[in-house]
Design a protein around this motif. Structure first.
Motif, short mmCIF file in Angstrom:
data_model
loop_
_atom_site.label_atom_id
_atom_site.label_comp_id
_atom_site.label_asym_id
_atom_site.label_seq_id
_atom_site.Cartn_x
_atom_site.Cartn_y
_atom_site.Cartn_z
N ILE A 40 -1.32 -1.35 8.85
CA ILE A 40 -1.01 -1.22 10.23
C ILE A 40 0.48 -1.55 10.30
CG2 ILE A 40 -0.98 -2.46 12.66
CD1 ILE A 40 -3.96 -3.20 11.86
N ASN A 41 1.24 -0.94 10.71
CA ASN A 41 3.09 -0.73 10.83
C ASN A 41 3.30 -0.97 12.23
OD1 ASN A 41 5.65 -0.87 9.53
ND2 ASN A 41 5.67 0.76 10.64
N ALA A 42 4.07 -2.28 12.56
CA ALA A 42 4.76 -2.44 13.79
C ALA A 42 5.85 -1.82 14.01
CB ALA A 42 4.92 -4.14 14.12
N ASN A 43 6.14 -1.04 15.09
CA ASN A 43 7.54 -0.43 15.28
C ASN A 43 8.06 -0.68 16.81
OD1 ASN A 43 9.52 1.50 15.58
ND2 ASN A 43 8.75 2.86 14.04
N LYS A 44 8.78 -1.63 16.88
CA LYS A 44 9.17 -2.35 18.26
C LYS A 44 7.81 -2.53 18.97
CE LYS A 44 13.62 0.20 18.29
NZ LYS A 44 14.63 1.02 18.87
N ASN A 45 7.60 -1.82 20.08
CA ASN A 45 6.57 -1.99 21.01
C ASN A 45 5.32 -1.29 20.85
OD1 ASN A 45 8.10 -4.11 22.47
ND2 ASN A 45 8.91 -2.62 23.72
N SER A 46 5.58 -0.53 19.73
CA SER A 46 4.28 0.29 19.07
C SER A 46 3.91 0.23 17.74
CB SER A 46 4.51 1.97 19.61
OG SER A 46 5.57 2.30 18.67
N ILE A 47 2.78 0.78 17.36
CA ILE A 47 2.14 0.50 16.18
C ILE A 47 1.88 1.88 15.65
CG2 ILE A 47 1.43 -1.89 16.50
CD1 ILE A 47 -1.31 -0.97 16.80
N ASP A 48 1.70 1.79 14.23
CA ASP A 48 0.72 2.91 13.53
C ASP A 48 -0.16 2.60 12.71
OD1 ASP A 48 3.11 4.98 14.27
OD2 ASP A 48 4.41 3.97 12.73
N ILE A 49 -0.95 3.36 12.62
CA ILE A 49 -2.20 2.80 11.93
C ILE A 49 -2.81 3.87 10.83
CG2 ILE A 49 -4.56 2.02 11.98
CD1 ILE A 49 -4.19 1.01 14.62
N TRP A 50 -2.99 3.45 9.72
CA TRP A 50 -3.36 4.66 8.66
C TRP A 50 -4.51 4.14 8.13
CZ3 TRP A 50 2.04 2.87 7.91
CH2 TRP A 50 3.12 3.54 8.43
N LEU A 51 -5.12 5.28 7.17
CA LEU A 51 -6.12 4.95 6.47
C LEU A 51 -5.44 5.47 5.10
CD1 LEU A 51 -9.18 4.54 5.83
CD2 LEU A 51 -9.82 6.62 6.41
N ILE A 52 -5.50 4.50 4.26
CA ILE A 52 -4.80 4.66 2.77
C ILE A 52 -5.77 5.34 1.75
CG2 ILE A 52 -3.74 3.57 0.90
CD1 ILE A 52 -3.37 1.12 2.93
N ILE A 66 -3.99 7.65 11.65
CA ILE A 66 -5.23 7.52 12.61
C ILE A 66 -4.42 7.47 13.95
CG2 ILE A 66 -7.10 6.00 13.53
CD1 ILE A 66 -7.51 7.26 10.66
N TYR A 67 -3.52 6.61 14.24
CA TYR A 67 -2.78 6.29 15.30
C TYR A 67 -1.42 6.40 15.05
CZ TYR A 67 -6.87 4.75 18.07
OH TYR A 67 -8.21 4.90 18.59
N GLU A 68 -0.37 6.96 15.90
CA GLU A 68 0.88 7.05 15.66
C GLU A 68 1.80 6.88 16.87
OE1 GLU A 68 4.01 10.11 13.39
OE2 GLU A 68 2.40 11.01 14.60
N ARG A 69 2.62 5.70 16.80
CA ARG A 69 3.48 5.32 18.06
C ARG A 69 2.64 4.86 19.14
NH1 ARG A 69 6.17 5.39 14.05
NH2 ARG A 69 8.29 5.80 13.84
N ILE A 70 1.39 4.22 18.71
CA ILE A 70 0.52 3.76 20.14
C ILE A 70 0.81 2.32 20.22
CG2 ILE A 70 -1.41 3.27 18.31
CD1 ILE A 70 -3.08 4.33 20.72
N LYS A 71 0.78 2.12 21.78
CA LYS A 71 0.85 0.69 22.31
C LYS A 71 -0.36 -0.18 22.04
CE LYS A 71 4.26 1.78 25.84
NZ LYS A 71 5.37 1.08 25.11
N PRO A 72 -0.27 -1.33 21.39
CA PRO A 72 -1.55 -2.05 21.13
C PRO A 72 -2.46 -2.09 22.18
CG PRO A 72 0.45 -3.10 20.21
CD PRO A 72 0.88 -1.83 21.08
N CYS A 73 -1.84 -2.39 23.34
CA CYS A 73 -2.64 -2.43 24.55
C CYS A 73 -3.72 -1.28 24.96
CB CYS A 73 -2.04 -2.68 25.78
SG CYS A 73 -0.80 -1.41 26.35
N ASN A 74 -3.40 -0.13 24.10
CA ASN A 74 -4.17 1.33 24.40
C ASN A 74 -5.31 1.17 23.21
OD1 ASN A 74 -2.73 2.17 26.43
ND2 ASN A 74 -1.25 3.08 25.18
N ILE A 75 -5.52 0.13 22.49
CA ILE A 75 -6.41 0.27 21.47
C ILE A 75 -7.41 -1.00 22.09
CG2 ILE A 75 -7.16 -0.11 19.00
CD1 ILE A 75 -4.24 0.80 18.39
N SER A 76 -8.87 -0.88 21.91
CA SER A 76 -9.72 -1.97 22.30
C SER A 76 -9.50 -3.19 21.32
CB SER A 76 -10.95 -1.45 22.32
OG SER A 76 -11.60 -1.39 20.90
N LYS A 77 -9.41 -4.26 21.80
CA LYS A 77 -9.57 -5.45 20.90
C LYS A 77 -10.24 -5.43 19.84
CE LYS A 77 -9.01 -10.42 21.07
NZ LYS A 77 -9.39 -11.78 21.92
#
Length: 205
Positions: A40-52, A66-77
């Protein structure tokens, strides 16, 4: 209406798909193995998530998005916590997600997946007599044909299974031409009890 036993076979993958891609260090196409870890990589107000993934030869890494430049609030906790903990079920879910590979333009192979068979005996009513019914549970895509599955589990040669399919003794749902059908979730394999060694089949199931 006859009272028959229905069998359920669940196929559980024992390994994960391999990605084939060019490795910049090896200067050739190599197998990339799933590390079963997310990044998981934070980029300002969004995050990227990868599978390595890691090159089988030099261990250099490739991040499958998996996710690119997505806001954390758009992913379920719940899912976010699973990413943080490298939840194995979530890893498997994305590892078998064909749309993720398409988005990443990744060349993936499913033909080397081995599986563990979980067998259950269920009780059900069927109109037809002298018939064994096997329900397949397969939550993840597996490149496996019905004749190969039956040959492996029942320990009967593939040629004999194919012969039984051609004669209509074994068929999938109502499809009498089932020799080239691949295993899929929810399918029902029917085995008619007119075959000479049905006792052997019943004992193996």
């Amino acid at each position: 209406m006859s009272y028959l036993n229905k069998h359920q076979w669940e196929l559980v993958p024992q390994n994960l798909p391999i990605v084939k891609r060019s490795c910049p260090k090896c200067n050739e196409k190599t197998n990339y193995i799933n590390s079963e870890k997310f990044r998981i990589n934070a980029n300002k107000n969004s995050i990227d998530i990868w599978l390595i993934y890691k090159c089988e030869k030099c261990k250099s890494t490739w991040n499958m998005t998996i996710y690119e430049r997505i806001k954390p609030c758009n992913i379920s906790k719940n899912e976010y916590n699973k990413f943080l903990s490298n939840d194995r079920d979530l890893v498997r879910e994305y590892a078998f997600n064909s749309s993720i590979y398409n988005t990443n333009k990744a060349e993936v192979f499913l033909d080397d997946i081995s599986y563990r068979l979980v067998q259950r005996k269920l009780e059900a009513y069927y109109i037809k007599e002298n018939e064994l019914v096997i329900e397949i549970i397969c939550k993840y895509p597996i490149d496996l044909r019905v004749d190969k599955l039956l040959s492996d589990i029942l320990e009967i040669s593939r040629s004999k299974i194919k012969s039984m399919i051609e004669k209509g003794i074994v068929f999938v749902n109502d499809n009498k031409n089932s020799s080239n059908i691949k295993v899929r979730d929810g399918m029902e394999i029917h085995v008619l009890q007119v075959v000479d060694n049905i006792e052997t089949l019943e004992g193996a199931i």
